[in-house]
Motif scaffolding. Sequence first.
Motif, short mmCIF file in Angstrom:
data_model
loop_
_atom_site.label_atom_id
_atom_site.label_comp_id
_atom_site.label_asym_id
_atom_site.label_seq_id
_atom_site.Cartn_x
_atom_site.Cartn_y
_atom_site.Cartn_z
N LYS A 129 7.55 4.99 -7.18
CA LYS A 129 6.50 5.37 -6.23
C LYS A 129 5.30 4.44 -6.36
O LYS A 129 4.75 3.97 -5.35
CB LYS A 129 6.06 6.81 -6.46
CG LYS A 129 4.99 7.28 -5.46
CD LYS A 129 4.52 8.68 -5.77
CE LYS A 129 3.44 9.11 -4.76
NZ LYS A 129 2.29 8.19 -4.73
N ILE A 130 4.92 4.15 -7.59
CA ILE A 130 3.77 3.27 -7.81
C ILE A 130 4.07 1.86 -7.32
O ILE A 130 3.20 1.18 -6.75
CB ILE A 130 3.36 3.27 -9.30
CG1 ILE A 130 2.82 4.66 -9.68
CG2 ILE A 130 2.31 2.20 -9.59
CD1 ILE A 130 2.62 4.85 -11.16
N SER A 131 5.33 1.39 -7.51
CA SER A 131 5.69 0.05 -7.03
C SER A 131 5.53 -0.04 -5.52
O SER A 131 5.08 -1.05 -4.98
CB SER A 131 7.12 -0.31 -7.45
OG SER A 131 8.07 0.44 -6.75
N LEU A 186 9.59 -3.45 -12.09
CA LEU A 186 10.46 -3.22 -10.94
C LEU A 186 10.21 -4.26 -9.85
O LEU A 186 11.14 -4.82 -9.27
CB LEU A 186 10.24 -1.82 -10.36
CG LEU A 186 10.80 -0.64 -11.16
CD1 LEU A 186 10.34 0.67 -10.52
CD2 LEU A 186 12.31 -0.69 -11.22
N LEU A 187 8.92 -4.53 -9.58
CA LEU A 187 8.56 -5.51 -8.56
C LEU A 187 8.98 -6.92 -8.97
O LEU A 187 9.41 -7.71 -8.12
CB LEU A 187 7.06 -5.47 -8.29
CG LEU A 187 6.53 -4.17 -7.65
CD1 LEU A 187 5.02 -4.20 -7.56
CD2 LEU A 187 7.13 -3.97 -6.26
N ILE A 226 9.14 -9.80 -6.11
CA ILE A 226 7.96 -9.58 -5.28
C ILE A 226 6.72 -10.08 -6.01
O ILE A 226 5.80 -10.61 -5.39
CB ILE A 226 7.83 -8.08 -4.91
CG1 ILE A 226 8.98 -7.71 -3.96
CG2 ILE A 226 6.48 -7.77 -4.26
CD1 ILE A 226 9.13 -6.24 -3.69
N VAL A 227 6.72 -9.92 -7.33
CA VAL A 227 5.63 -10.46 -8.15
C VAL A 227 6.20 -11.30 -9.28
O VAL A 227 7.37 -11.18 -9.64
CB VAL A 227 4.73 -9.33 -8.74
CG1 VAL A 227 4.16 -8.46 -7.64
CG2 VAL A 227 5.49 -8.50 -9.77
N THR A 228 5.34 -12.16 -9.81
CA THR A 228 5.67 -12.97 -10.99
C THR A 228 4.67 -12.64 -12.07
O THR A 228 3.45 -12.75 -11.85
CB THR A 228 5.60 -14.47 -10.66
OG1 THR A 228 6.50 -14.76 -9.58
CG2 THR A 228 5.97 -15.32 -11.86
N THR A 242 8.18 -16.68 -2.84
CA THR A 242 8.98 -16.17 -1.72
C THR A 242 9.25 -14.69 -1.99
O THR A 242 10.32 -14.34 -2.49
CB THR A 242 10.31 -16.94 -1.58
OG1 THR A 242 10.96 -16.98 -2.85
CG2 THR A 242 10.07 -18.35 -1.08
N PRO A 243 8.28 -13.83 -1.70
CA PRO A 243 8.40 -12.41 -2.08
C PRO A 243 9.66 -11.74 -1.54
O PRO A 243 9.97 -11.83 -0.36
CB PRO A 243 7.15 -11.78 -1.44
CG PRO A 243 6.20 -12.91 -1.24
CD PRO A 243 7.05 -14.10 -0.96
N GLY A 244 10.36 -11.10 -2.47
CA GLY A 244 11.55 -10.35 -2.08
C GLY A 244 12.81 -11.19 -1.95
O GLY A 244 13.89 -10.66 -1.74
#
Length: 227
Positions: free
Chosen positions: A13-15, A56-57, A62-64, A76-78
């Motif tokens: 949920k937080i992600s 998780l991200l 999505i993040v580094t 390149t997110p995702g």
Amino acid sequence: MMNSPDERSLPQKISEDIISLILEENLQPGDKLPNETVLCEKLNAGRSSVREAMKLLASRNIVTIRQGSGTYIAKTPGMVEDPLGFTFISNKKKLVHDLLEVRFLLEPSIASMAAANADEEDIQKIIKLCDEIEDLLKNNEDHIQKDIEFHTAIALSSKNVVVPRLVPVINSSIPLFVEMTRNTLHKETIESHREIAEAIAAHDTLRAQDAMYLHLVYNRKTIQKSI
């Protein structure tokens, strides 16, 4: 099947809340996210939950996370490095052939869209990359990365939000093509890249489409000889 909101873990949920924050703040690839303390306050969450959400991200590209520096939006997110699992296709000749067929479907139209929609900054970048590839080829130096950047710049110039997400298909094929053609297409690569760049600069959609098609034809002829 997707989990219902009630079935999601707290880190999940937080992600998703962090993704919403990224979109709301219009953060771009390479931008730094607020630090952990700020995120905890904004999201009304504990540090451990925020850390798990970040993991998780990161797993979704999505993040580094850079130790000692902070957390940044991925370039390149995702999009993972090998989203279609080409690494696990053992028949590389078949892979090269089939990738080329897909590129024939995509790239001439992408070049046409780029010619229609590229702005001056896009055009200058494409021409600069074209010049850099030519210099590398003439000096018999590795041009693969610049070639990838050239095709990526054309995709971005299309101004179509889906097209850049297709770029990994194109990018993953370039090193394979260079290897399969034994890097012999120097003259053809220089000439066809230049024609593509000039057509886009002139906003000539049909010429750009034809130039990209011809560029792929050169590759196909050489690859067919090697198979």
